[in-house]
Scaffold this active site. Structure first.
Site, PDB file in Angstrom:
ATOM      1  N   TYR A   1      17.626 -29.765   3.450  1.00  0.00           N
ATOM      2  CA  TYR A   1      18.277 -29.860   4.760  1.00  0.00           C
ATOM      3  C   TYR A   1      17.491 -30.802   5.663  1.00  0.00           C
ATOM      4  CZ  TYR A   1      19.526 -28.869   9.558  1.00  0.00           C
ATOM      5  OH  TYR A   1      19.887 -29.014  10.884  1.00  0.00           O
TER       6      TYR A   1
ATOM      7  N   LYS B   1      18.677 -34.418   7.423  1.00  0.00           N
ATOM      8  CA  LYS B   1      18.617 -34.767   8.848  1.00  0.00           C
ATOM      9  C   LYS B   1      17.931 -36.115   9.049  1.00  0.00           C
ATOM     10  CE  LYS B   1      20.067 -32.798  11.704  1.00  0.00           C
ATOM     11  NZ  LYS B   1      21.420 -32.871  12.273  1.00  0.00           N
TER      12      LYS B   1
ATOM     13  N   LEU C   1      34.323 -34.614   7.338  1.00  0.00           N
ATOM     14  CA  LEU C   1      33.153 -35.485   7.373  1.00  0.00           C
ATOM     15  C   LEU C   1      33.114 -36.467   6.210  1.00  0.00           C
ATOM     16  CD1 LEU C   1      30.314 -32.980   8.347  1.00  0.00           C
ATOM     17  CD2 LEU C   1      31.135 -34.898   9.720  1.00  0.00           C
TER      18      LEU C   1
ATOM     19  N   SER D   1      17.550 -33.444  14.969  1.00  0.00           N
ATOM     20  CA  SER D   1      16.737 -32.240  14.850  1.00  0.00           C
ATOM     21  C   SER D   1      15.283 -32.637  14.680  1.00  0.00           C
ATOM     22  CB  SER D   1      17.209 -31.436  13.636  1.00  0.00           C
ATOM     23  OG  SER D   1      16.306 -30.409  13.330  1.00  0.00           O
TER      24      SER D   1
ATOM     25  N   THR E   1      27.547 -33.505  16.712  1.00  0.00           N
ATOM     26  CA  THR E   1      26.486 -32.502  16.768  1.00  0.00           C
ATOM     27  C   THR E   1      26.279 -31.731  15.483  1.00  0.00           C
ATOM     28  OG1 THR E   1      28.014 -30.813  17.563  1.00  0.00           O
ATOM     29  CG2 THR E   1      26.875 -32.125  19.229  1.00  0.00           C
ATOM     30  N   ALA E   2      27.125 -31.888  14.510  1.00  0.00           N
ATOM     31  CA  ALA E   2      27.089 -30.977  13.364  1.00  0.00           C
ATOM     32  C   ALA E   2      26.575 -31.649  12.104  1.00  0.00           C
ATOM     33  CB  ALA E   2      28.485 -30.420  13.102  1.00  0.00           C
ATOM     34  N   SER E   3      25.922 -30.831  11.302  1.00  0.00           N
ATOM     35  CA  SER E   3      25.508 -31.220   9.970  1.00  0.00           C
ATOM     36  C   SER E   3      25.480 -29.937   9.154  1.00  0.00           C
ATOM     37  CB  SER E   3      24.115 -31.847  10.022  1.00  0.00           C
ATOM     38  OG  SER E   3      23.754 -32.383   8.782  1.00  0.00           O
TER      39      SER E   3
END
Length: 133
Positions: free
Chosen positions: A110, A114, A14, A77, A33-35
């Site tokens: 977090y 997002k 990333l 999210s 889709t990922a974090s």
């Protein structure tokens, strides 16, 4: 390999620019889709925010460079839009105009990551009109 003979696996980072270029070479669609999600990290900027924001932008930059990518989907999210404290109106309808401005690097980093990643993605899309992102 037997069940999915046409699936190829690629390594990507990333945080590394152009890391996704090779895998997007013949792709039509990209789903990001990922974090990183870890409740406690030593350095929220390094461990959550930078990978979320820079990772999203690196995916989008690679997709932009690919002549075959037709569409990019980025999942986000509720953390990006809803405040840390639930609203009194339990039936509230959330829209694209809503953002979580409660989270900070010290409190819920977090959730901050997002929001920042999604806002970076929207800014990227507005800077590249005519592309199907």
């Amino acid at each position: 390999q037997h069940m999915f003979p046409t699936v190829e696996l690629f390594e990507a980072d990333l945080m590394r620019n152009r890391s996704f270029d090779a895998m997007f070479k013949d792709c039509s669609f990209v789903v990001h889709t990922a974090s990183p999600f870890t409740p406690q990290v030593p350095d929220p900027q390094r461990d959550l925010i930078a990978p979320a924001v820079e990772g999203t932008l690196n995916v989008l930059e690679s997709a932009l460079r690919s002549p075959t990518v037709k569409r990019v989907v980025i999942t986000s999210s509720m953390a990006a839009v809803s405040p840390d404290t639930p609203p009194e109106d339990k039936m509230r309808r959330w829209t694209e105009a809503d953002w979580n401005f409660d989270s900070t690097i010290q409190s819920n980093p977090y959730r901050l990551s997002k929001r920042m990643a999604e806002q970076a993605a929207w800014n990227f899309v507005h800077e590249h009109p005519g592309r199907n992102f």
